[in-house]
Design a protein around this motif. Structure first.
Motif, short mmCIF file in Angstrom:
data_model
loop_
_atom_site.label_atom_id
_atom_site.label_comp_id
_atom_site.label_asym_id
_atom_site.label_seq_id
_atom_site.Cartn_x
_atom_site.Cartn_y
_atom_site.Cartn_z
N ASP A 1 0.84 -1.21 0.00
CA ASP A 1 0.00 0.00 0.00
C ASP A 1 0.87 1.26 0.00
OD1 ASP A 1 -2.51 -1.16 -0.07
OD2 ASP A 1 -2.77 -1.18 2.10
N ARG A 2 1.91 1.22 0.82
CA ARG A 2 2.79 2.37 0.94
C ARG A 2 3.52 2.63 -0.38
NH1 ARG A 2 4.22 7.07 2.75
NH2 ARG A 2 6.37 7.36 3.34
N ALA A 3 4.05 1.57 -0.99
CA ALA A 3 4.78 1.70 -2.25
C ALA A 3 3.87 2.25 -3.34
CB ALA A 3 5.35 0.34 -2.67
N LEU A 4 2.65 1.72 -3.40
CA LEU A 4 1.70 2.19 -4.41
C LEU A 4 1.36 3.66 -4.20
CD1 LEU A 4 -0.24 1.73 -6.76
CD2 LEU A 4 -1.90 0.79 -5.13
N ARG A 5 1.18 4.07 -2.93
CA ARG A 5 0.85 5.46 -2.63
C ARG A 5 1.97 6.38 -3.11
NH1 ARG A 5 -0.83 4.27 2.29
NH2 ARG A 5 0.99 5.13 3.34
N LEU A 6 3.21 6.00 -2.85
CA LEU A 6 4.35 6.82 -3.29
C LEU A 6 4.34 7.00 -4.81
CD1 LEU A 6 7.27 5.20 -1.23
CD2 LEU A 6 6.20 7.42 -0.81
N LEU A 7 4.12 5.91 -5.53
CA LEU A 7 4.19 5.96 -6.99
C LEU A 7 3.01 6.71 -7.58
CD1 LEU A 7 5.47 2.33 -7.67
CD2 LEU A 7 6.79 4.45 -7.78
N GLU A 8 1.81 6.51 -7.02
CA GLU A 8 0.64 7.22 -7.55
C GLU A 8 0.70 8.71 -7.24
OE1 GLU A 8 -2.90 5.02 -6.39
OE2 GLU A 8 -2.74 3.83 -8.24
N THR A 9 1.24 9.07 -6.08
CA THR A 9 1.40 10.49 -5.74
C THR A 9 2.31 11.16 -6.78
OG1 THR A 9 1.11 10.03 -3.40
CG2 THR A 9 2.20 12.11 -3.96
N ALA A 10 3.40 10.49 -7.12
CA ALA A 10 4.32 11.05 -8.12
C ALA A 10 3.63 11.12 -9.49
CB ALA A 10 5.59 10.21 -8.19
N ALA A 11 2.92 10.06 -9.85
CA ALA A 11 2.28 10.02 -11.17
C ALA A 11 1.23 11.11 -11.30
CB ALA A 11 1.66 8.65 -11.42
N ASP A 12 0.53 11.42 -10.20
CA ASP A 12 -0.57 12.39 -10.24
C ASP A 12 -0.13 13.83 -10.02
OD1 ASP A 12 -2.30 10.31 -10.65
OD2 ASP A 12 -2.84 10.09 -8.53
N SER A 13 1.13 14.06 -9.72
CA SER A 13 1.56 15.42 -9.39
C SER A 13 1.63 16.26 -10.67
CB SER A 13 2.91 15.40 -8.68
OG SER A 13 3.93 15.08 -9.61
N GLY A 14 1.87 17.56 -10.51
CA GLY A 14 1.66 18.47 -11.63
C GLY A 14 2.79 18.68 -12.62
N GLY A 15 3.98 18.16 -12.35
CA GLY A 15 5.14 18.51 -13.17
C GLY A 15 5.16 17.86 -14.54
N THR A 16 6.27 18.01 -15.23
CA THR A 16 6.48 17.35 -16.52
C THR A 16 6.68 15.86 -16.27
OG1 THR A 16 8.88 17.51 -16.35
CG2 THR A 16 7.74 19.41 -17.31
#
Lengths: 207, 207
Positions: free
Chosen positions: B77-92
């Motif tokens: 759960d923790r690993a998935l949260r880290l990756l989805e947070t990065a994927a959903d963030s606003g940058g390039t």
């Protein structure tokens, strides 16, 4: 877990182990360690898998640790030979690095059960044996570092952190043993080709 | 093996596990599984490490497999949260991929004992639990694949094999748990920065 992988590859695996009974015990130990872990496996389990008695095992191996050491030593010798052969060959740094990655990846894919035991049970080796294996691992690291350094000196690679990149290249290849699935969609050869390309990108190789 | 890592990191690890006795048992299980392997560990060993009786353990966990599942579930759960947070963030795409790699690497370095159990004992899960964890792993893979695909579509990345490159990126980060040494020369932060640069090279990111 299948033992099909044990008969794949260019050379007959474990052919250096004689007599045949000693080889059979070693193959049984690899399977048992991979399935249940080193600490959960007894010499009785290993003898049973090999269709032999505990007393017959004792003729060839005094302890369970001796079996693990033999497996680890043969695996590390093989890995080092693959990497040094690539490092010493005649091509450009790019050719040699691609070669090293392709053969190292193929070994970790084709022999994934053995490779998992070799890579994950280092802590279970006795102190002297662990030091011996650590020395072989340093030599493997040195072979890859040498190719990368030569590529940098030749202006062919662009690598700000040579030791860190060497570590990452070896790590990427080693982890193939964890995820590789003989029933999966990629052959060892295909993974080797993909990874050689990715590693040349990591070192910024000139095309 | 030290438990120092268990108190590192941004959040208190295992804070989602209550009451305190259940948390103490979980931490003891992680240590025992990491040291001796799942199959060589008994619930009695775990209770003993936590300073509790086997009967007290049974109040919180019916089986050893339930402990492993809880550890694996929280870790995934923790690993998935880290990756989805990065994927959903606003940058390039480059910013998001670097972010995903940095945080995923840091987790595998800081929590390497937990991560080894999470990554190497999947086979020991019961069938239903293994399927549940496999679904979480597919979502982690999808989060990284999404960033890479968006980078390709935007003309920012050059990636001939998106699924293969996604697999390699995750594999490179996961293997940090195997080799990372808290006494070594690189901090989790430094490894994350190095790996973010290497991964941007793997995807041919425009500088």
């Amino acid at each position: 877990m299948s033992t099909a992988e044990e008969t794949d590859g260019e050379n007959t695996p474990w052919s250096e182990v004689t007599p045949e009974a000693a080889r059979r015990l070693l193959v049984a130990a690899v399977e048992a360690f991979a399935e249940r872990g080193y600490h959960a496996t007894t010499t009785r389990d290993i003898a049973g898998r090999a269709g032999m008695s505990p007393a017959a095992l004792y003729i060839h191996y005094k302890t369970k640790e001796e079996l693990l050491h033999r497996i680890s030593r043969i695996g590390h010798d093989r890995a080092l030979r693959l990497l040094e052969t690539a490092a010493d060959s005649g091509g450009t740094p790019s050719d040699r690095l691609a070669d090293a990655v392709r053969s190292f990846v193929r070994w970790h894919a084709e022999r994934h059960t053995t490779a998992r035991v070799v890579q994950y049970e280092l802590e279970a080796l006795g102190d002297g044996h662990r030091a011996e294996i650590a020395a072989l691992r340093r030599k493997s690291d040195a072979a890859v570092r040498r190719i990368i350094s030569e590529g940098v000196r030749a202006g062919e690679f662009d690598v700000p952190d040579v030791p860190g990149t060497t570590l990452a290249v070896l790590s990427l290849c080693i982890d193939v043993a964890r995820w590789f699935n003989a029933q999966g969609s990629r052959t060892p050869e295909e993974v080797g080709t993909l990874y050689a390309d990715l590693v040349l990108r990591m070192v910024g190789a000139q095309k």
